[in-house]
Design a protein around this motif. Structure first.
Motif, PDB file in Angstrom:
ATOM      1  N   GLN A   1       0.510  -5.214  -2.923  1.00  0.00           N
ATOM      2  CA  GLN A   1      -0.345  -5.350  -3.463  1.00  0.00           C
ATOM      3  C   GLN A   1      -0.280  -6.489  -5.375  1.00  0.00           C
ATOM      4  O   GLN A   1      -1.438  -7.066  -5.195  1.00  0.00           O
ATOM      5  N   GLU A   2       0.408  -5.209  -6.015  1.00  0.00           N
ATOM      6  CA  GLU A   2       0.262  -5.278  -6.897  1.00  0.00           C
ATOM      7  C   GLU A   2       1.298  -7.107  -7.413  1.00  0.00           C
ATOM      8  O   GLU A   2       1.142  -7.865  -8.495  1.00  0.00           O
TER       9      GLU A   2
ATOM     10  N   SER B   1       0.604  -1.003   0.075  1.00  0.00           N
ATOM     11  CA  SER B   1      -0.194  -0.334   0.324  1.00  0.00           C
ATOM     12  C   SER B   1       1.033   1.271  -0.069  1.00  0.00           C
ATOM     13  O   SER B   1       0.819   1.771   0.957  1.00  0.00           O
ATOM     14  N   VAL B   2       1.972   1.096  -0.898  1.00  0.00           N
ATOM     15  CA  VAL B   2       2.706   2.284  -0.854  1.00  0.00           C
ATOM     16  C   VAL B   2       1.865   3.780  -1.148  1.00  0.00           C
ATOM     17  O   VAL B   2       2.407   4.315  -1.014  1.00  0.00           O
ATOM     18  N   HIS B   3       1.406   3.641  -1.972  1.00  0.00           N
ATOM     19  CA  HIS B   3       0.887   4.942  -2.814  1.00  0.00           C
ATOM     20  C   HIS B   3      -0.013   5.912  -1.705  1.00  0.00           C
ATOM     21  O   HIS B   3      -0.216   6.986  -1.293  1.00  0.00           O
TER      22      HIS B   3
ATOM     23  N   GLU C   1       5.295  -2.676  -5.631  1.00  0.00           N
ATOM     24  CA  GLU C   1       3.871  -2.670  -4.561  1.00  0.00           C
ATOM     25  C   GLU C   1       3.258  -4.108  -4.161  1.00  0.00           C
ATOM     26  O   GLU C   1       3.019  -4.623  -5.604  1.00  0.00           O
TER      27      GLU C   1
END
Length: 202
Positions: free
Chosen positions: A113-114, A89-91, A111
């Motif tokens: 999550q991706e 959740s870096v964004h 990321e």
């Protein structure tokens, strides 16, 4: 329950920031995470208090609330594509960090999550992804503690270090080809698809 077994260094001065970054630049890949003091009042948001940067053996806990924010040296590191930073959740982290330094443009991040989508993992929390891959539980007991405290407790330090290290450990394990989704016991449903979606039950 997984526990963090590496070393921890608390960074509260610019001299220590330079020492930490010098060590981190010796590694091509590091784990990344941040912590923010929780707000229990609607509309009130705190700035990021802590940034965790972890190698495979050691985690540096940069106390941004005591450092006065993100220095030019730290900004350069976060924008350096020569060092790959692994986070989850870096964004959301970037958006929070830009409240401290608006000209920050992080580069060289992966990321989780991706990345996990290629393994058909549908959960997105670090706790659940780690459980699917390693069948171990990460405690979140320290998540809502005060990260702006004068002194971080041993529990806070271990929790914060673990989150950054766990992102790196996950990436190492997955990218190394050690995880076989077809053998995971965390399956949502049985389907005819070769890759059954993987998720931890609520």
């Amino acid at each position: 329950m997984v526990t963090y077994a590496g070393g921890i260094t608390i960074v509260e001065s610019e001299d220590m920031v330079r020492v930490a970054l010098r060590e981190l630049r010796r590694h091509k890949i590091v784990g990344f995470d941040t912590e923010t003091r929780p707000s229990f009042h609607k509309g009130r948001m705190h700035k990021v208090a802590l940034m965790q940067l972890s190698t495979r053996e050691h985690c540096f806990l940069l106390r941004l609330n005591k450092l006065g924010g993100i220095s030019e040296a730290l900004k350069d590191f976060l924008e350096d594509t020569a060092v790959t930073k692994i986070g989850l959740s870096v964004h959301d982290d970037f958006n929070s960090l830009r409240r401290t330094r608006q000209d920050l443009e992080p580069q060289g991040f992966v990321e989780i999550q991706e990345y996990i989508k290629r393994f058909n993992i549908t959960d997105i929390s670090l706790q659940k992804v780690y459980a699917i891959v390693f069948e171990q539980r990460i405690s979140k007991a320290q998540r809502l503690t005060n990260w702006e405290s004068e002194t971080l407790t041993d529990g806070q330090q271990a929790y914060a270090a673990l989150d950054a290290w766990a992102c790196l450990h996950l990436y190492d394990y997955l990218s190394g080809g050690y995880f076989d989704p077809s053998k995971s016991r965390y399956r949502i449903t049985e389907t005819d698809d070769e890759q059954t979606p993987l998720s931890v039950a609520q």
